[in-house]
Design a protein around this motif. Sequence first.
Motif, PDB file in Angstrom:
ATOM      1  N   GLN A 124     -12.227   6.275 -33.467  1.00  0.00           N
ATOM      2  CA  GLN A 124     -11.795   6.167 -32.029  1.00  0.00           C
ATOM      3  C   GLN A 124     -12.827   4.901 -31.528  1.00  0.00           C
ATOM      4  OE1 GLN A 124      -9.912   8.779 -30.941  1.00  0.00           O
ATOM      5  NE2 GLN A 124      -9.844   9.077 -33.191  1.00  0.00           N
ATOM      6  N   LEU A 125     -14.090   4.232 -31.626  1.00  0.00           N
ATOM      7  CA  LEU A 125     -14.486   3.086 -31.209  1.00  0.00           C
ATOM      8  C   LEU A 125     -13.421   1.999 -30.976  1.00  0.00           C
ATOM      9  CD1 LEU A 125     -16.852   2.415 -29.805  1.00  0.00           C
ATOM     10  CD2 LEU A 125     -17.262   1.342 -31.856  1.00  0.00           C
ATOM     11  N   ALA A 126     -12.387   2.147 -32.607  1.00  0.00           N
ATOM     12  CA  ALA A 126     -11.204   1.240 -32.030  1.00  0.00           C
ATOM     13  C   ALA A 126     -10.393   1.646 -31.068  1.00  0.00           C
ATOM     14  CB  ALA A 126     -10.643   0.651 -33.251  1.00  0.00           C
ATOM     15  N   ILE A 127     -10.214   2.312 -30.814  1.00  0.00           N
ATOM     16  CA  ILE A 127      -9.308   2.700 -29.901  1.00  0.00           C
ATOM     17  C   ILE A 127      -9.696   2.585 -28.528  1.00  0.00           C
ATOM     18  CG2 ILE A 127      -7.654   4.881 -28.833  1.00  0.00           C
ATOM     19  CD1 ILE A 127      -7.427   5.882 -32.347  1.00  0.00           C
ATOM     20  N   ALA A 128     -11.181   3.694 -28.025  1.00  0.00           N
ATOM     21  CA  ALA A 128     -11.444   2.783 -27.123  1.00  0.00           C
ATOM     22  C   ALA A 128     -11.627   1.605 -26.662  1.00  0.00           C
ATOM     23  CB  ALA A 128     -13.128   3.926 -26.626  1.00  0.00           C
ATOM     24  N   ARG A 129     -11.749   0.601 -27.694  1.00  0.00           N
ATOM     25  CA  ARG A 129     -12.120  -0.717 -27.084  1.00  0.00           C
ATOM     26  C   ARG A 129     -10.821  -1.593 -27.033  1.00  0.00           C
ATOM     27  NH1 ARG A 129     -15.088  -4.223 -30.559  1.00  0.00           N
ATOM     28  NH2 ARG A 129     -15.889  -4.877 -28.366  1.00  0.00           N
ATOM     29  N   ASN A 130      -9.384  -1.096 -27.650  1.00  0.00           N
ATOM     30  CA  ASN A 130      -8.802  -1.580 -27.748  1.00  0.00           C
ATOM     31  C   ASN A 130      -8.485  -2.655 -28.396  1.00  0.00           C
ATOM     32  OD1 ASN A 130      -5.893  -2.102 -27.080  1.00  0.00           O
ATOM     33  ND2 ASN A 130      -6.250  -3.221 -25.512  1.00  0.00           N
ATOM     34  N   HIS A 131      -9.627  -2.491 -29.678  1.00  0.00           N
ATOM     35  CA  HIS A 131      -9.873  -2.875 -30.716  1.00  0.00           C
ATOM     36  C   HIS A 131      -9.675  -3.097 -32.100  1.00  0.00           C
ATOM     37  CE1 HIS A 131     -12.080  -6.826 -32.274  1.00  0.00           C
ATOM     38  NE2 HIS A 131     -12.005  -6.856 -33.319  1.00  0.00           N
ATOM     39  N   PRO A 132      -8.318  -2.641 -32.753  1.00  0.00           N
ATOM     40  CA  PRO A 132      -7.252  -2.202 -34.261  1.00  0.00           C
ATOM     41  C   PRO A 132      -9.135  -2.758 -35.153  1.00  0.00           C
ATOM     42  CG  PRO A 132      -5.695  -3.209 -32.723  1.00  0.00           C
ATOM     43  CD  PRO A 132      -7.059  -3.528 -32.107  1.00  0.00           C
ATOM     44  N   LEU A 133      -9.256  -1.838 -35.838  1.00  0.00           N
ATOM     45  CA  LEU A 133     -10.055  -2.222 -37.518  1.00  0.00           C
ATOM     46  C   LEU A 133      -8.985  -3.308 -37.679  1.00  0.00           C
ATOM     47  CD1 LEU A 133     -11.254   1.610 -38.167  1.00  0.00           C
ATOM     48  CD2 LEU A 133     -12.700  -0.403 -36.624  1.00  0.00           C
ATOM     49  N   ALA A 191     -15.492  18.589 -49.175  1.00  0.00           N
ATOM     50  CA  ALA A 191     -16.628  19.095 -48.108  1.00  0.00           C
ATOM     51  C   ALA A 191     -16.276  17.181 -47.390  1.00  0.00           C
ATOM     52  CB  ALA A 191     -18.079  18.105 -48.899  1.00  0.00           C
ATOM     53  N   ILE A 192     -15.855  16.858 -47.457  1.00  0.00           N
ATOM     54  CA  ILE A 192     -15.165  15.549 -47.026  1.00  0.00           C
ATOM     55  C   ILE A 192     -14.180  15.974 -45.940  1.00  0.00           C
ATOM     56  CG2 ILE A 192     -14.310  13.323 -46.532  1.00  0.00           C
ATOM     57  CD1 ILE A 192     -16.165  12.583 -49.636  1.00  0.00           C
ATOM     58  N   GLU A 193     -12.967  16.433 -46.053  1.00  0.00           N
ATOM     59  CA  GLU A 193     -11.870  16.795 -45.757  1.00  0.00           C
ATOM     60  C   GLU A 193     -12.427  18.276 -44.638  1.00  0.00           C
ATOM     61  OE1 GLU A 193      -8.365  15.741 -45.916  1.00  0.00           O
ATOM     62  OE2 GLU A 193      -9.926  14.260 -46.344  1.00  0.00           O
ATOM     63  N   ASN A 194     -13.163  19.091 -45.020  1.00  0.00           N
ATOM     64  CA  ASN A 194     -14.030  20.234 -44.323  1.00  0.00           C
ATOM     65  C   ASN A 194     -14.555  19.516 -43.209  1.00  0.00           C
ATOM     66  OD1 ASN A 194     -14.466  22.754 -43.335  1.00  0.00           O
ATOM     67  ND2 ASN A 194     -16.233  21.682 -43.984  1.00  0.00           N
ATOM     68  N   ALA A 195     -15.496  17.890 -42.973  1.00  0.00           N
ATOM     69  CA  ALA A 195     -15.785  17.813 -42.421  1.00  0.00           C
ATOM     70  C   ALA A 195     -14.998  16.793 -41.013  1.00  0.00           C
ATOM     71  CB  ALA A 195     -17.029  16.937 -42.543  1.00  0.00           C
ATOM     72  N   VAL A 196     -14.052  16.124 -41.541  1.00  0.00           N
ATOM     73  CA  VAL A 196     -13.618  15.384 -40.558  1.00  0.00           C
ATOM     74  C   VAL A 196     -12.257  16.513 -40.401  1.00  0.00           C
ATOM     75  CG1 VAL A 196     -13.931  13.874 -41.805  1.00  0.00           C
ATOM     76  CG2 VAL A 196     -11.684  14.999 -42.257  1.00  0.00           C
ATOM     77  N   SER A 197     -12.057  17.042 -40.277  1.00  0.00           N
ATOM     78  CA  SER A 197     -11.238  18.238 -40.188  1.00  0.00           C
ATOM     79  C   SER A 197     -11.617  18.620 -37.954  1.00  0.00           C
ATOM     80  CB  SER A 197     -10.906  20.022 -40.730  1.00  0.00           C
ATOM     81  OG  SER A 197     -12.037  20.273 -40.560  1.00  0.00           O
ATOM     82  N   TYR A 198     -13.197  18.899 -38.265  1.00  0.00           N
ATOM     83  CA  TYR A 198     -13.466  18.794 -37.085  1.00  0.00           C
ATOM     84  C   TYR A 198     -14.215  17.907 -36.265  1.00  0.00           C
ATOM     85  CZ  TYR A 198     -17.963  21.200 -39.151  1.00  0.00           C
ATOM     86  OH  TYR A 198     -18.923  20.877 -40.062  1.00  0.00           O
ATOM     87  N   VAL A 199     -14.450  16.725 -36.795  1.00  0.00           N
ATOM     88  CA  VAL A 199     -15.502  15.684 -36.255  1.00  0.00           C
ATOM     89  C   VAL A 199     -14.799  14.649 -34.846  1.00  0.00           C
ATOM     90  CG1 VAL A 199     -14.961  13.976 -37.384  1.00  0.00           C
ATOM     91  CG2 VAL A 199     -17.327  14.094 -36.284  1.00  0.00           C
ATOM     92  N   LEU A 200     -14.025  15.082 -34.589  1.00  0.00           N
ATOM     93  CA  LEU A 200     -12.840  13.890 -33.708  1.00  0.00           C
ATOM     94  C   LEU A 200     -13.220  14.641 -32.448  1.00  0.00           C
ATOM     95  CD1 LEU A 200     -10.715  12.187 -33.576  1.00  0.00           C
ATOM     96  CD2 LEU A 200      -8.771  14.008 -33.128  1.00  0.00           C
ATOM     97  N   PRO A 201     -13.667  15.254 -31.457  1.00  0.00           N
ATOM     98  CA  PRO A 201     -14.455  15.166 -30.428  1.00  0.00           C
ATOM     99  C   PRO A 201     -15.982  14.830 -30.818  1.00  0.00           C
ATOM    100  CG  PRO A 201     -13.721  17.784 -30.761  1.00  0.00           C
ATOM    101  CD  PRO A 201     -13.777  16.807 -31.995  1.00  0.00           C
ATOM    102  N   SER A 202     -16.252  15.279 -31.215  1.00  0.00           N
ATOM    103  CA  SER A 202     -17.881  14.108 -31.271  1.00  0.00           C
ATOM    104  C   SER A 202     -17.744  12.162 -31.442  1.00  0.00           C
ATOM    105  CB  SER A 202     -18.591  14.424 -32.103  1.00  0.00           C
ATOM    106  OG  SER A 202     -18.151  14.625 -34.007  1.00  0.00           O
ATOM    107  N   ALA A 203     -16.659  12.563 -32.250  1.00  0.00           N
ATOM    108  CA  ALA A 203     -16.008  11.029 -32.800  1.00  0.00           C
ATOM    109  C   ALA A 203     -16.001  10.606 -30.797  1.00  0.00           C
ATOM    110  CB  ALA A 203     -15.419  10.685 -33.239  1.00  0.00           C
ATOM    111  N   LYS A 204     -14.941  11.559 -30.650  1.00  0.00           N
ATOM    112  CA  LYS A 204     -14.503   9.840 -29.488  1.00  0.00           C
ATOM    113  C   LYS A 204     -15.173  10.175 -28.763  1.00  0.00           C
ATOM    114  CE  LYS A 204      -9.334  12.385 -29.440  1.00  0.00           C
ATOM    115  NZ  LYS A 204      -8.552  13.292 -28.607  1.00  0.00           N
ATOM    116  N   GLN A 205     -15.974  11.119 -28.458  1.00  0.00           N
ATOM    117  CA  GLN A 205     -17.581  11.155 -27.123  1.00  0.00           C
ATOM    118  C   GLN A 205     -17.981  10.125 -27.264  1.00  0.00           C
ATOM    119  OE1 GLN A 205     -18.218  13.452 -24.447  1.00  0.00           O
ATOM    120  NE2 GLN A 205     -18.978  11.593 -24.344  1.00  0.00           N
ATOM    121  N   PHE A 206     -18.503   9.696 -29.089  1.00  0.00           N
ATOM    122  CA  PHE A 206     -19.383   8.365 -29.711  1.00  0.00           C
ATOM    123  C   PHE A 206     -18.639   7.646 -28.739  1.00  0.00           C
ATOM    124  CE2 PHE A 206     -19.456   5.220 -32.308  1.00  0.00           C
ATOM    125  CZ  PHE A 206     -20.799   5.030 -32.613  1.00  0.00           C
ATOM    126  N   ALA A 207     -17.317   7.246 -28.853  1.00  0.00           N
ATOM    127  CA  ALA A 207     -16.356   6.489 -28.554  1.00  0.00           C
ATOM    128  C   ALA A 207     -16.636   5.514 -27.451  1.00  0.00           C
ATOM    129  CB  ALA A 207     -14.954   6.128 -29.126  1.00  0.00           C
TER     130      ALA A 207
END
Length: 323
Positions: free
Chosen positions: A303-312, A164-180
């Motif tokens: 993705q937020l870390a990338i957008a803020r140029n602040h590594p986790l 379930a986790i791997e399925n979810a993260v396989s298509y969540v990237l666009p919404s994650a980038k929008q959040f960021a």
Amino acid sequence: MMQPREIIENIKLTHPNIQTLYFVGCGASSSELYPAEYFMRANAHKLRTGYFTANEFNYATPAACDDTAIVIACSLGGNTPETVAAAKLAREKGAVVISITHDAASPLAANGDYVIVHGFEKNYAAKLEKMNNVMMLAVEVLNQYEGCELYEDMVNGYLHIYDAIENAVSYVLPSAKQFAEDYKSESIIYVMSSGATERVAYSTSICLLLEMQWVNSGFCNDGEFFHGPFEIVDKDVPYLLLMNDGRTRAMDSRALDFLNRFDAKTTVIDAKDFGLSNYVPASVAEYFSPMLITGVVRVYFEQLAIARNHPLSQRRYMWKLEY
């Protein structure tokens, strides 16, 4: 390496009168213990539970920590001093200690009567092995010492949540980038949830935001939202709401309705959106919601870390100062 069922079977042979199950850890590891403690509180009739941040366990050790207790102690690297001390103290008091860590050679492992070594790097599902194994230990304690009506469904969930986790993260990237993109300039972000997922909101706030992004944050249970915290809701105030697939979902929905009523800047991560009940029985979906949501949250904050140029991985104090 023993699996949860075998570990509890072995403990029962030498400690047939277990009465209490304690969960001990710090930070993110502490939050990963919470769903199992929540499960026990919801389903145990006789067994007691306790949930402690490690140093509080050390300074204010519960009287029932004795040979009738099992202590589950968690630390990712197995080096957290407070958690190692708690495991050592628990053993000295006669409790059985189960250490959960990523490092079999760590001090925490050395101070456990039993050890489960979990994955982390392989994929997003591997990052949830700790939470899932702790959950299954609790399920086995309840089933073997008292009986558990949900046992077969919980085993089913334990076996299928990684898919379930791997399925979810396989298509969540666009919404994650929008959040960021939407949240990268915010100076404060509030995080909310309820039920078994409450402490995912907590760790998102104190670890991913305060620790890893140096962004001011606060968290609250949706049930407490209307008893003080809702007074700061206003147009464009930023929130992240984690919604469960389970009995407390009505609490999440009530909070969301209020946020929308005043046009707060709200992002929702909803276990139902990722088809959780397609992978685990609906009867136990609430106990696996935290695992699925944690996997998705991780992508969002990468993705937020990338957008803020602040590594986790960036720190100011942790690992750099004596404290």
